[in-house]
Write a protein that holds these residues in place. Sequence first.
Motif, PDB file in Angstrom:
ATOM      1  N   HIS A 190     -69.299   0.856  50.747  1.00 28.61           N
ATOM      2  CA  HIS A 190     -70.594   1.595  50.069  1.00 28.61           C
ATOM      3  C   HIS A 190     -71.650   0.321  49.552  1.00 28.61           C
ATOM      4  CE1 HIS A 190     -68.443   5.343  49.915  1.00 28.61           C
ATOM      5  NE2 HIS A 190     -67.367   4.355  49.812  1.00 28.61           N
ATOM      6  N   GLN A 191     -72.357   0.048  50.543  1.00 29.64           N
ATOM      7  CA  GLN A 191     -73.283  -1.193  50.290  1.00 29.64           C
ATOM      8  C   GLN A 191     -74.364  -0.526  49.307  1.00 29.64           C
ATOM      9  OE1 GLN A 191     -74.883  -3.643  53.206  1.00 29.64           O
ATOM     10  NE2 GLN A 191     -77.096  -3.021  52.524  1.00 29.64           N
ATOM     11  N   ALA A 193     -61.417 -11.246  52.954  1.00 25.56           N
ATOM     12  CA  ALA A 193     -61.806 -12.348  51.968  1.00 25.56           C
ATOM     13  C   ALA A 193     -63.020 -13.058  52.417  1.00 25.56           C
ATOM     14  CB  ALA A 193     -60.808 -13.745  52.349  1.00 25.56           C
ATOM     15  N   THR A 194     -63.661 -12.610  53.656  1.00 25.89           N
ATOM     16  CA  THR A 194     -64.972 -13.091  54.013  1.00 25.89           C
ATOM     17  C   THR A 194     -65.979 -12.354  52.978  1.00 25.89           C
ATOM     18  OG1 THR A 194     -65.238 -11.313  55.528  1.00 25.89           O
ATOM     19  CG2 THR A 194     -64.275 -13.547  56.124  1.00 25.89           C
ATOM     20  N   LEU A 195     -65.731 -11.208  52.541  1.00 20.28           N
ATOM     21  CA  LEU A 195     -66.499 -10.457  51.447  1.00 20.28           C
ATOM     22  C   LEU A 195     -66.541 -10.880  50.035  1.00 20.28           C
ATOM     23  CD1 LEU A 195     -65.804  -6.958  53.020  1.00 20.28           C
ATOM     24  CD2 LEU A 195     -67.730  -8.249  53.514  1.00 20.28           C
ATOM     25  N   ASN A 196     -65.809 -11.828  49.667  1.00 21.37           N
ATOM     26  CA  ASN A 196     -65.412 -12.219  48.064  1.00 21.37           C
ATOM     27  C   ASN A 196     -65.038 -11.033  47.376  1.00 21.37           C
ATOM     28  OD1 ASN A 196     -66.270 -15.066  48.647  1.00 21.37           O
ATOM     29  ND2 ASN A 196     -68.229 -14.302  49.064  1.00 21.37           N
ATOM     30  N   PHE A 235     -62.635  -2.278  45.386  1.00 16.01           N
ATOM     31  CA  PHE A 235     -62.816  -3.429  45.270  1.00 16.01           C
ATOM     32  C   PHE A 235     -64.492  -3.601  45.405  1.00 16.01           C
ATOM     33  CE2 PHE A 235     -58.832  -3.407  47.439  1.00 16.01           C
ATOM     34  CZ  PHE A 235     -58.101  -3.918  46.457  1.00 16.01           C
ATOM     35  N   PHE A 236     -64.900  -4.410  44.415  1.00 15.10           N
ATOM     36  CA  PHE A 236     -66.375  -4.960  44.610  1.00 15.10           C
ATOM     37  C   PHE A 236     -66.443  -6.076  45.835  1.00 15.10           C
ATOM     38  CE2 PHE A 236     -66.286  -4.053  39.995  1.00 15.10           C
ATOM     39  CZ  PHE A 236     -67.439  -2.706  40.058  1.00 15.10           C
ATOM     40  N   TYR A 237     -67.440  -6.089  46.267  1.00 16.11           N
ATOM     41  CA  TYR A 237     -67.686  -7.118  47.580  1.00 16.11           C
ATOM     42  C   TYR A 237     -69.132  -7.835  47.343  1.00 16.11           C
ATOM     43  CZ  TYR A 237     -70.429  -4.270  50.679  1.00 16.11           C
ATOM     44  OH  TYR A 237     -71.378  -3.645  51.287  1.00 16.11           O
ATOM     45  N   SER A 238     -69.132  -9.038  47.427  1.00 17.38           N
ATOM     46  CA  SER A 238     -70.355  -9.496  47.463  1.00 17.38           C
ATOM     47  C   SER A 238     -70.352 -10.586  48.880  1.00 17.38           C
ATOM     48  CB  SER A 238     -70.479 -10.629  46.348  1.00 17.38           C
ATOM     49  OG  SER A 238     -71.709 -11.178  46.167  1.00 17.38           O
ATOM     50  N   ASP A 239     -70.955 -10.218  50.052  1.00 17.27           N
ATOM     51  CA  ASP A 239     -71.238 -10.857  51.276  1.00 17.27           C
ATOM     52  C   ASP A 239     -72.582 -11.363  51.419  1.00 17.27           C
ATOM     53  OD1 ASP A 239     -70.942 -12.110  53.586  1.00 17.27           O
ATOM     54  OD2 ASP A 239     -70.295 -10.214  54.595  1.00 17.27           O
ATOM     55  N   PRO A 240     -72.720 -12.830  51.451  1.00 17.06           N
ATOM     56  CA  PRO A 240     -74.126 -13.497  51.265  1.00 17.06           C
ATOM     57  C   PRO A 240     -74.831 -12.735  52.690  1.00 17.06           C
ATOM     58  CG  PRO A 240     -72.578 -15.021  50.916  1.00 17.06           C
ATOM     59  CD  PRO A 240     -71.859 -13.935  51.213  1.00 17.06           C
ATOM     60  N   ALA A 241     -74.067 -12.487  53.758  1.00 14.31           N
ATOM     61  CA  ALA A 241     -74.575 -12.397  55.235  1.00 14.31           C
ATOM     62  C   ALA A 241     -74.884 -10.618  55.197  1.00 14.31           C
ATOM     63  CB  ALA A 241     -73.505 -12.627  56.247  1.00 14.31           C
ATOM     64  N   ARG A 242     -74.138 -10.063  54.279  1.00 18.65           N
ATOM     65  CA  ARG A 242     -74.253  -8.263  54.575  1.00 18.65           C
ATOM     66  C   ARG A 242     -74.822  -7.902  53.226  1.00 18.65           C
ATOM     67  NH1 ARG A 242     -69.227  -5.275  57.004  1.00 18.65           N
ATOM     68  NH2 ARG A 242     -68.608  -6.820  58.644  1.00 18.65           N
ATOM     69  N   SER A 283     -74.010  -6.458  49.105  1.00 18.51           N
ATOM     70  CA  SER A 283     -73.100  -6.408  47.958  1.00 18.51           C
ATOM     71  C   SER A 283     -72.741  -4.918  47.837  1.00 18.51           C
ATOM     72  CB  SER A 283     -73.174  -7.270  46.742  1.00 18.51           C
ATOM     73  OG  SER A 283     -74.695  -6.766  46.289  1.00 18.51           O
ATOM     74  N   GLY A 284     -71.891  -4.528  47.141  1.00 13.76           N
ATOM     75  CA  GLY A 284     -71.554  -3.117  46.960  1.00 13.76           C
ATOM     76  C   GLY A 284     -70.092  -2.978  46.399  1.00 13.76           C
ATOM     77  N   TRP A 285     -69.487  -1.963  46.785  1.00 14.21           N
ATOM     78  CA  TRP A 285     -67.927  -1.833  46.630  1.00 14.21           C
ATOM     79  C   TRP A 285     -67.423  -0.857  48.120  1.00 14.21           C
ATOM     80  CZ3 TRP A 285     -66.114   3.327  46.601  1.00 14.21           C
ATOM     81  CH2 TRP A 285     -67.011   4.517  46.497  1.00 14.21           C
ATOM     82  N   LEU A 286     -66.200  -1.291  48.160  1.00  6.45           N
ATOM     83  CA  LEU A 286     -65.338  -0.967  49.066  1.00  6.45           C
ATOM     84  C   LEU A 286     -64.145  -0.066  48.854  1.00  6.45           C
ATOM     85  CD1 LEU A 286     -62.870  -2.671  50.257  1.00  6.45           C
ATOM     86  CD2 LEU A 286     -64.731  -4.213  50.560  1.00  6.45           C
ATOM     87  N   GLN A 287     -63.631   0.792  49.584  1.00  7.13           N
ATOM     88  CA  GLN A 287     -62.297   1.392  49.140  1.00  7.13           C
ATOM     89  C   GLN A 287     -61.328   1.080  50.530  1.00  7.13           C
ATOM     90  OE1 GLN A 287     -62.674   5.388  47.945  1.00  7.13           O
ATOM     91  NE2 GLN A 287     -60.698   5.523  47.331  1.00  7.13           N
TER      92      GLN A 287
END
Length: 191
Positions: free
Chosen positions: A2-3, A38-41, A51-58, A60-64
């Motif tokens: 979920h970006q 791991a690539t999504l921090n 989990f929250f994620y923060s990918d400089p290329a994609r 940020s948001g959260w994922l399940q």
Amino acid sequence: MHQTHDASGAPAPVEFLEILPTNAITETVGSSAMRFLATLNPSRTDRENTFFYSDPARGSGWLQIEGFRQSDADRVYQLVRMEEIVRVVGPEPRKNPDYLLGNAFILRSNNPWIMIALGVVIFGMSLYGLSYIAVYPHLAWLYISLAAVLMGLAITIWVILGRQRVGWWHRARRRVRETGEKMPDDLRIWS
């Protein structure tokens, strides 16, 4: 996934499904999934398997994560937690892989002191085995002693590699104690 924001930080809500690659033959599902995550921090949330994620290329948001057995989901949670620690204390040197096959045959501890102690003991045992060459000069003892010496040398290398992890391991454990959280499996004295 979920970006909520795109790579530039602008709001850009979008949902999409990512099939996580797994190599179920040689490594655990959690370890295979973590290669992608791991690539999504990733960072933990207060919701299970989310989990929250923060990918400089994609962005940020959260994922399940879905469709995982509970044991695999628990391992992903532990690995995300280790990623959070790594972001604070630095990269983990000589990390032990999560092999699916063979974990029953190898020591599954990330504690470098256990690795060093085991290496010293096995090397000592190999030297003891070498002493039997003079007492029992049978060909079988020669083969056993040579095998023990070779195993001892391999374990000595294990000691050297374990020594490289000592500083990082203590910093990571100190970080967890500072947060007041339970020690992750990978940082326990024996896991």
